[in-house]
Design a protein around this motif. Structure first.
Motif, PDB file in Angstrom:
ATOM      1  N   LYS A 140      -6.171  49.069 -18.620  1.00 42.28           N
ATOM      2  CA  LYS A 140      -7.327  49.162 -17.701  1.00 42.28           C
ATOM      3  C   LYS A 140      -8.321  47.783 -17.561  1.00 42.28           C
ATOM      4  O   LYS A 140      -9.465  47.557 -17.685  1.00 42.28           O
ATOM      5  N   TYR A 164      -0.037  46.788  -6.487  1.00 46.87           N
ATOM      6  CA  TYR A 164       1.445  46.866  -6.360  1.00 46.87           C
ATOM      7  C   TYR A 164       1.776  45.459  -5.835  1.00 46.87           C
ATOM      8  O   TYR A 164       3.061  45.527  -5.390  1.00 46.87           O
ATOM      9  N   TYR A 220      -4.730  57.158  -2.233  1.00 51.57           N
ATOM     10  CA  TYR A 220      -4.971  57.122  -3.584  1.00 51.57           C
ATOM     11  C   TYR A 220      -6.238  58.063  -3.835  1.00 51.57           C
ATOM     12  O   TYR A 220      -7.412  57.746  -3.030  1.00 51.57           O
TER      13      TYR A 220
HETATM   14  C1  LIG Z   1      -2.933  52.650  -5.068  1.00 50.22           C
HETATM   15  C2  LIG Z   1      -3.653  52.459  -6.486  1.00 50.22           C
HETATM   16  N1  LIG Z   1      -4.707  51.899  -6.876  1.00 50.22           N
HETATM   17  C3  LIG Z   1      -5.596  51.646  -7.910  1.00 50.22           C
HETATM   18  C4  LIG Z   1      -5.034  52.256  -8.834  1.00 50.22           C
HETATM   19  C5  LIG Z   1      -5.510  52.272 -10.376  1.00 50.22           C
HETATM   20  O1  LIG Z   1      -5.233  51.089 -11.087  1.00 50.22           O
HETATM   21  P1  LIG Z   1      -6.134  50.980 -12.543  1.00 50.22           P
HETATM   22  O2  LIG Z   1      -5.448  51.724 -13.393  1.00 50.22           O
HETATM   23  O3  LIG Z   1      -6.115  49.501 -12.831  1.00 50.22           O
HETATM   24  O4  LIG Z   1      -7.509  51.581 -12.155  1.00 50.22           O
HETATM   25  C6  LIG Z   1      -3.558  52.859  -8.827  1.00 50.22           C
HETATM   26  C7  LIG Z   1      -3.143  53.703 -10.017  1.00 50.22           C
HETATM   27  O5  LIG Z   1      -2.204  54.469 -10.071  1.00 50.22           O
HETATM   28  C8  LIG Z   1      -2.985  53.056  -7.416  1.00 50.22           C
HETATM   29  O6  LIG Z   1      -1.949  53.633  -7.585  1.00 50.22           O
END
Ligand SMILES: Cc1ncc(COP(=O)(O)O)c(C=O)c1O
Length: 385
Positions: free
Chosen positions: A244, A205, A125
């Motif tokens: 968010k 997830y 990520y």
């Molecule tokens: C692996 C991973 N971590 C974190 C996030 C981010 O989540 P948030 O939108 O809550 O910041 C995502 C979003 O795509 C993700 O795929």
């Protein structure tokens, strides 16, 4: 238009426009079906919005406590205990954050000192490495290899040093859809035993795991829970990525450091949404039913592409399906995605974008968190290639 009159020395010289922005722009220009963006094209349940409106009208519009609304923290603590067996303290061990990305960033900023090494697994990520670099840390990258993308624990062991401060993990994994099993967690626990290493566990997830698998939260493993900052959120679970709002769990000693940073870069998160989510969490089926919901979409998408020349890689969780296209085209994945978007009208993400060195195995990522009609229309185009 004003211009800064001197040169700017970037803290992140390698960061440019992300591939997600580039592909989305291309998809818009081409009017393509957009399977690149990692979020649903459908809405959450109206009852959730009704709760937000209720709390706004009832006057819940001022700053909540820094750590989050107590009712929401208590709901998260109860859910975590019921699902994974670890009992966190709602007062000192859970914090509501402005999305998982902020939780991850804050964890790194609070716990990584200049010169500390942080192990991440690639494809990764995209927020992990910049967060580490801004903290002055050193990114140590462990490659995950197609088609299974499972960690090589002997290789990880070989890269642990006295300078290793943190290991960032992500299961279920974006972009590969790999889900770590209990053996992976046992290997991880053995590696960090008797060290000062902190695990930052990205579990956004957590409720999207398929075929009867169980999510191996660090909260399911007492030894790991004792040294983990667990970051999760509501965006993927309740189809509200734009809100968010996320949450972080950690032992009090780690959480105290986390909050020192949190209070000065965010302080608090939207009040009425927190109250609404606390109410909405009261019905467990709303998160427990998510795996079956997305498994049906995964199966539909894979079945529709089974006669195509795409090679579908395993998808054990998340809402992402990887596909190797080398039987269709021998060009690099960036070029292929541009062609797919502009000429065929289906947008996807090149997986090389998740590697610092641009490792390109001719694999692209489709997001299947879309209406069935959207998926069917995309597959109709893809099977012809
Ligand atoms: C692996 C991973 N971590 C974190 C996030 C981010 O989540 P948030 O939108 O809550 O910041 C995502 C979003 O795509 C993700 O795929």
């Amino acid at each position: 238009m004003p211009h800064f009159p001197a040169s700017v020395t970037s803290r992140l010289p390698d960061v440019g426009t992300t591939i997600f922005t580039i592909v989305s722009r291309m998809a818009d220009e081409a009017g393509a079906i957009n399977l690149s963006q990692g979020f649903p094209d459908f809405n959450a349940e109206p009852v959730l919005f009704d709760r937000v409106a209720h709390y706004m009208h009832a006057g819940y519009n001022q700053y909540p406590p820094m750590a989050g609304v107590p009712a929401l923290r208590e709901a998260i603590v109860a859910k975590t205990a019921a699902l994974y067996g670890t009992q966190y303290d709602a007062e000192s061990e859970v914090t509501i954050v402005a999305g998982a990305t902020q939780g991850l960033f804050t964890a790194v900023a609070a716990l990584v000192h200049p010169g500390d090494e942080v192990i991440i697994f690639e494809p990764a990520y995209d927020s992990y490495a910049p967060a580490i670099e801004l903290a002055g840390g050193v990114v140590v990258r462990m490659p995950l290899h197609e088609p299974e993308y499972r960690p090589d624990w002997a290789q990880v062991a070989a890269h642990i040093s006295p300078r290793t401060r943190m290991i960032m993990i992500n299961t279920p994994h974006n972009p590969t859809g790999t889900v770590w099993d209990a053996e992976d967690m046992a290997q991880l626990a053995a590696l960090v035993r008797d060290t000062h290493i902190v695990i930052v566990s990205d579990e956004v997830y957590e409720h999207i795991v398929f075929d009867g698998r169980q999510h191996e939260s660090c909260a399911r493993h007492p030894e790991l829970a004792a040294r983990s900052v667990i970051v999760s959120g509501f965006g993927k679970t309740y189809h509200i990525t734009g809100w968010k709002i996320g949450h972080v769990l950690a032992p009090a000693e780690l959480m105290a450091e986390f909050r020192k940073v949190h209070q000065f870069n965010v302080f608090t998160v939207n009040t009425p949404m927190q109250y609404a989510l606390a109410d909405y969490m009261a019905e467990p089926q709303r998160y427990l039913g998510l795996a079956a919901f997305y498994q049906a979409k995964r199966d539909r998408f894979r079945a529709a592409l089974s006669g195509s020349r795409f090679e579908l890689l395993p998808c054990e969780g998340t809402y992402f399906q990887l596909a190797r296209y080398s039987a269709i085209d021998e060009r690099g994945d960036l070029v292929f995605v541009e062609w797919l978007t502009r000429e065929i009208g289906v947008a996807a993400i090149p997986v090389s974008a998740f590697f610092a060195d641009g490792h390109d195995a001719r694999v692209i990522r489709f997001c299947f968190a879309k209406h069935d009609d959207t998926l069917d229309a995309a597959c109709e185009r893809l099977v012809k290639l």
